[in-house]
Scaffold this motif. Sequence first.
Motif, PDB file in Angstrom:
ATOM      1  N   LEU A 300      38.311  31.734  39.468  1.00 22.83           N
ATOM      2  CA  LEU A 300      38.791  32.970  39.738  1.00 22.83           C
ATOM      3  C   LEU A 300      38.764  33.140  41.266  1.00 22.83           C
ATOM      4  O   LEU A 300      39.882  33.167  41.944  1.00 22.83           O
ATOM      5  N   ASP A 301      37.778  33.337  41.985  1.00 20.62           N
ATOM      6  CA  ASP A 301      37.647  33.281  43.419  1.00 20.62           C
ATOM      7  C   ASP A 301      36.243  33.378  44.011  1.00 20.62           C
ATOM      8  O   ASP A 301      35.225  33.799  43.256  1.00 20.62           O
ATOM      9  N   PRO A 302      36.006  32.887  44.927  1.00 19.78           N
ATOM     10  CA  PRO A 302      34.529  32.891  45.768  1.00 19.78           C
ATOM     11  C   PRO A 302      33.898  34.107  46.130  1.00 19.78           C
ATOM     12  O   PRO A 302      32.519  33.947  46.184  1.00 19.78           O
ATOM     13  N   VAL A 303      34.484  35.110  46.256  1.00 20.80           N
ATOM     14  CA  VAL A 303      33.754  36.416  46.796  1.00 20.80           C
ATOM     15  C   VAL A 303      32.430  37.001  46.009  1.00 20.80           C
ATOM     16  O   VAL A 303      31.662  37.248  46.871  1.00 20.80           O
ATOM     17  N   PHE A 304      32.327  36.692  44.896  1.00 17.44           N
ATOM     18  CA  PHE A 304      31.145  37.194  44.167  1.00 17.44           C
ATOM     19  C   PHE A 304      30.257  35.998  43.784  1.00 17.44           C
ATOM     20  O   PHE A 304      29.338  36.032  42.934  1.00 17.44           O
ATOM     21  N   SER A 305      30.508  34.795  44.291  1.00 12.59           N
ATOM     22  CA  SER A 305      29.382  33.714  44.165  1.00 12.59           C
ATOM     23  C   SER A 305      29.355  33.336  42.544  1.00 12.59           C
ATOM     24  O   SER A 305      28.305  32.929  42.196  1.00 12.59           O
ATOM     25  N   SER A 306      30.371  33.724  41.641  1.00 14.34           N
ATOM     26  CA  SER A 306      30.196  33.650  40.392  1.00 14.34           C
ATOM     27  C   SER A 306      30.557  32.291  39.879  1.00 14.34           C
ATOM     28  O   SER A 306      30.250  31.922  38.635  1.00 14.34           O
ATOM     29  N   GLY A 307      30.922  31.202  40.434  1.00  7.81           N
ATOM     30  CA  GLY A 307      31.648  29.931  40.156  1.00  7.81           C
ATOM     31  C   GLY A 307      30.331  29.234  39.291  1.00  7.81           C
ATOM     32  O   GLY A 307      30.655  28.706  38.098  1.00  7.81           O
ATOM     33  N   VAL A 308      29.390  28.930  39.866  1.00 12.14           N
ATOM     34  CA  VAL A 308      28.361  28.043  39.310  1.00 12.14           C
ATOM     35  C   VAL A 308      27.689  28.648  38.046  1.00 12.14           C
ATOM     36  O   VAL A 308      27.238  28.397  37.167  1.00 12.14           O
ATOM     37  N   THR A 309      27.548  30.130  38.307  1.00 11.79           N
ATOM     38  CA  THR A 309      26.891  30.915  37.205  1.00 11.79           C
ATOM     39  C   THR A 309      28.044  30.682  35.970  1.00 11.79           C
ATOM     40  O   THR A 309      27.417  30.648  34.699  1.00 11.79           O
ATOM     41  N   ILE A 310      29.138  30.718  36.079  1.00 15.12           N
ATOM     42  CA  ILE A 310      30.252  30.795  34.894  1.00 15.12           C
ATOM     43  C   ILE A 310      30.009  29.337  34.418  1.00 15.12           C
ATOM     44  O   ILE A 310      30.199  29.050  33.294  1.00 15.12           O
ATOM     45  N   ALA A 311      30.007  28.477  35.545  1.00 13.00           N
ATOM     46  CA  ALA A 311      29.998  27.004  34.980  1.00 13.00           C
ATOM     47  C   ALA A 311      28.619  26.672  33.991  1.00 13.00           C
ATOM     48  O   ALA A 311      28.707  26.140  32.842  1.00 13.00           O
ATOM     49  N   TYR A 337      32.934  30.551  21.396  1.00 18.45           N
ATOM     50  CA  TYR A 337      32.902  29.945  22.827  1.00 18.45           C
ATOM     51  C   TYR A 337      33.875  30.605  23.751  1.00 18.45           C
ATOM     52  O   TYR A 337      33.207  31.173  24.770  1.00 18.45           O
ATOM     53  N   ALA A 338      35.038  30.650  23.465  1.00 22.40           N
ATOM     54  CA  ALA A 338      36.125  31.006  24.447  1.00 22.40           C
ATOM     55  C   ALA A 338      35.979  32.584  24.590  1.00 22.40           C
ATOM     56  O   ALA A 338      36.066  32.857  25.775  1.00 22.40           O
ATOM     57  N   ASP A 339      36.000  33.342  23.414  1.00 28.43           N
ATOM     58  CA  ASP A 339      35.881  34.755  23.795  1.00 28.43           C
ATOM     59  C   ASP A 339      34.590  35.342  24.360  1.00 28.43           C
ATOM     60  O   ASP A 339      34.798  35.967  25.270  1.00 28.43           O
ATOM     61  N   PRO A 340      33.519  34.646  24.279  1.00 25.33           N
ATOM     62  CA  PRO A 340      32.176  35.412  24.561  1.00 25.33           C
ATOM     63  C   PRO A 340      32.374  34.890  26.157  1.00 25.33           C
ATOM     64  O   PRO A 340      31.868  35.500  27.077  1.00 25.33           O
ATOM     65  N   LEU A 341      32.690  33.615  26.351  1.00 27.97           N
ATOM     66  CA  LEU A 341      32.811  33.056  28.131  1.00 27.97           C
ATOM     67  C   LEU A 341      33.724  34.027  28.787  1.00 27.97           C
ATOM     68  O   LEU A 341      33.453  34.562  29.837  1.00 27.97           O
ATOM     69  N   ARG A 342      34.992  34.387  28.247  1.00 25.40           N
ATOM     70  CA  ARG A 342      35.970  35.206  28.755  1.00 25.40           C
ATOM     71  C   ARG A 342      35.356  36.566  29.053  1.00 25.40           C
ATOM     72  O   ARG A 342      36.072  37.169  30.124  1.00 25.40           O
ATOM     73  N   ARG A 343      34.563  36.995  28.070  1.00 29.84           N
ATOM     74  CA  ARG A 343      34.119  38.442  28.472  1.00 29.84           C
ATOM     75  C   ARG A 343      33.589  38.458  29.926  1.00 29.84           C
ATOM     76  O   ARG A 343      33.853  39.520  30.448  1.00 29.84           O
ATOM     77  N   GLY A 344      32.674  37.546  30.237  1.00 28.29           N
ATOM     78  CA  GLY A 344      31.995  37.583  31.452  1.00 28.29           C
ATOM     79  C   GLY A 344      32.967  37.351  32.521  1.00 28.29           C
ATOM     80  O   GLY A 344      32.802  38.069  33.805  1.00 28.29           O
ATOM     81  N   VAL A 345      33.880  36.364  32.448  1.00 26.13           N
ATOM     82  CA  VAL A 345      34.809  36.139  33.372  1.00 26.13           C
ATOM     83  C   VAL A 345      35.848  37.170  33.593  1.00 26.13           C
ATOM     84  O   VAL A 345      36.087  37.679  34.714  1.00 26.13           O
ATOM     85  N   ASP A 346      36.005  37.938  32.633  1.00 21.78           N
ATOM     86  CA  ASP A 346      37.011  39.190  32.812  1.00 21.78           C
ATOM     87  C   ASP A 346      36.063  40.228  33.564  1.00 21.78           C
ATOM     88  O   ASP A 346      36.745  41.054  34.420  1.00 21.78           O
ATOM     89  N   THR A 347      34.850  40.401  33.347  1.00 25.63           N
ATOM     90  CA  THR A 347      33.936  41.221  34.279  1.00 25.63           C
ATOM     91  C   THR A 347      34.305  40.911  35.733  1.00 25.63           C
ATOM     92  O   THR A 347      34.672  41.844  36.465  1.00 25.63           O
ATOM     93  N   PHE A 348      34.044  39.827  35.973  1.00 26.64           N
ATOM     94  CA  PHE A 348      34.256  39.266  37.435  1.00 26.64           C
ATOM     95  C   PHE A 348      35.675  39.602  37.827  1.00 26.64           C
ATOM     96  O   PHE A 348      35.891  40.001  39.032  1.00 26.64           O
ATOM     97  N   VAL A 393      30.449  46.583  32.163  1.00 31.48           N
ATOM     98  CA  VAL A 393      30.793  45.235  31.721  1.00 31.48           C
ATOM     99  C   VAL A 393      31.575  45.762  30.401  1.00 31.48           C
ATOM    100  O   VAL A 393      32.428  45.366  29.947  1.00 31.48           O
ATOM    101  N   ALA A 394      30.751  46.780  29.558  1.00 33.99           N
ATOM    102  CA  ALA A 394      31.412  47.133  28.221  1.00 33.99           C
ATOM    103  C   ALA A 394      32.709  47.703  28.369  1.00 33.99           C
ATOM    104  O   ALA A 394      33.711  47.543  27.468  1.00 33.99           O
ATOM    105  N   GLU A 395      33.068  48.545  29.541  1.00 30.50           N
ATOM    106  CA  GLU A 395      34.211  49.294  29.823  1.00 30.50           C
ATOM    107  C   GLU A 395      34.584  48.966  31.073  1.00 30.50           C
ATOM    108  O   GLU A 395      34.344  49.653  31.990  1.00 30.50           O
ATOM    109  N   PRO A 396      35.318  47.887  31.628  1.00 35.59           N
ATOM    110  CA  PRO A 396      35.597  47.550  32.906  1.00 35.59           C
ATOM    111  C   PRO A 396      36.638  48.806  33.512  1.00 35.59           C
ATOM    112  O   PRO A 396      36.456  48.779  34.698  1.00 35.59           O
TER     113      PRO A 396
END
Length: 409
Positions: A300-311, A337-348, A393-396
């Motif tokens: 996505l983007d580095p602003v919230f330092s989410s890259g390693v966490t998502i990884a 796999y894909a849907d649960p992962l995307r849920r957090g990615v979509d929050t970010f 998270v539940a309702e972006p």
Amino acid sequence: MRIEHTEILIIGAGPSGSVAAGLLRKQGRQVMILEREQFPRFSIGESLLPQSMACIEAAGFLQDVIEAGFQYKNGAAFVRGSRATAFDFRDKFSPGWGTTFQVQRADFDHVLAQAATKAGADIRYRHQVIAVAVDGEQPAVDVISPEGETYRVSARFLLDASGFGRTLPRLLDLETPSEFPVRGAFFTHIEDRTVPGSFDRNKILITVHPTYQDVWFWTIPFSNGRCSLGVVAELSRLEQYPGSEAERLQALVAETPSLAGLLANAVWDTPVRKLTGYAANVKSLWGKGYALLGNAGEFLDPVFSSGVTIAVKSATLAADAIAREYAGEAVDWQRDYADPLRRGVDTFRSFVESWYAGGFQDVIFHERQSPDIRRMISAILAGYAWDLNNPYVAEPRRLKTLEQLCAAG
Ligand SMILES: Cc1cc2nc3c(=O)[nH]c(=O)nc-3n(C[C@H](O)[C@H](O)[C@H](O)COP(=O)(O)OP(=O)(O)OC[C@H]3O[C@@H](n4cnc5c(N)ncnc54)[C@H](O)[C@@H]3O)c2cc1C
């Protein structure tokens, strides 16, 4: 051509590859990692989030990371003009780790990879994957060894953890453009020589440029008195500044009084690096016999330092799905796999979009803040973007409403 076989083949020994290896070794799987570089090697992504600690712990690597002596981190500080705010991740809505580390990635990735080796993974450095076949009975890759030999490895399951190398997306034509504008970053390491007390070294500092609200700087202190400094802006903006990358980074810092003041005595002793167009996406995060982890999937983007966490989160989700397959359960990789992962990615994603549009900045710099809402935001900034108990998270959509309330005063 020589052919080898392994149970699980992982491309890349960055955080997603090493953590996946640790988790799969715990399951008793045979794991081979093919890594094109020799470690330690430089990588960007130095500010971790507390949520990542749970994945590192699950992989069995916690002790190794703690003993490496990285800079303790307990939050994130933000400055825009004369306004400043700081989130302490220990004060957050979601349960779990509230602290983590700021790390030189050359060392951090090496620590994780060594821990994976200790756990029994076969890591082959300077072995680069150059071709892949996923239409046969089992996935297989072609590899070039440091000696120039090409050989093939087949596996029961293939995990692409090749990060910005994006091996499977490139070779299998899975790439799709990111919806974010093309941004770039100039960054370096400096000896910061900040005045004691002027800088909370336990937090990443995010500073907004005084004129352009979508231009921002990171300052990430390390445990050795140095820090990582970088600026992020749309490419067209970065190109407006003349000179070398170092001169442009210094000019942008000089325009930003709080940061220029903080770094007035800094020693710029390391070349400035540049990365552009890093946001990326894929058509699918999985296929027959393979899955994409971390940055090999979406960045996505580095602003919230989410890259390693998502990884590392992707590594835990994939390792869970593989465990279930070995247990004879039917795994639906989209659903499991894909849907649960995307849920957090979509929050970010919703927070990143709001940051650049300015709304999230208005929220965090707002004078009157509800402590409960701050804790919910703190949890997301700490990486708990998958916690559906958190209303944001539940309702972006809630973020939009909050932005409107803050804009109204
Ligand atoms: C400007 C910028 C700043 C960032 N800041 C942060 C931050 O503060 N915090 C944060 O969490 N994240 C940050 N990130 C994101 C972070 O860099 C990545 O999300 C993270 O490194 C992803 O980990 P990974 O394991 O998926 O891939 P990587 O860490 O990229 O590891 C992939 C590995 O695969 C290897 N490889 C690649 N191709 C092949 C091949 N064909 N064969 C064999 N091996 C191969 C590579 O050599 C590499 O070692 C930032 C990103 C950018 C662009």
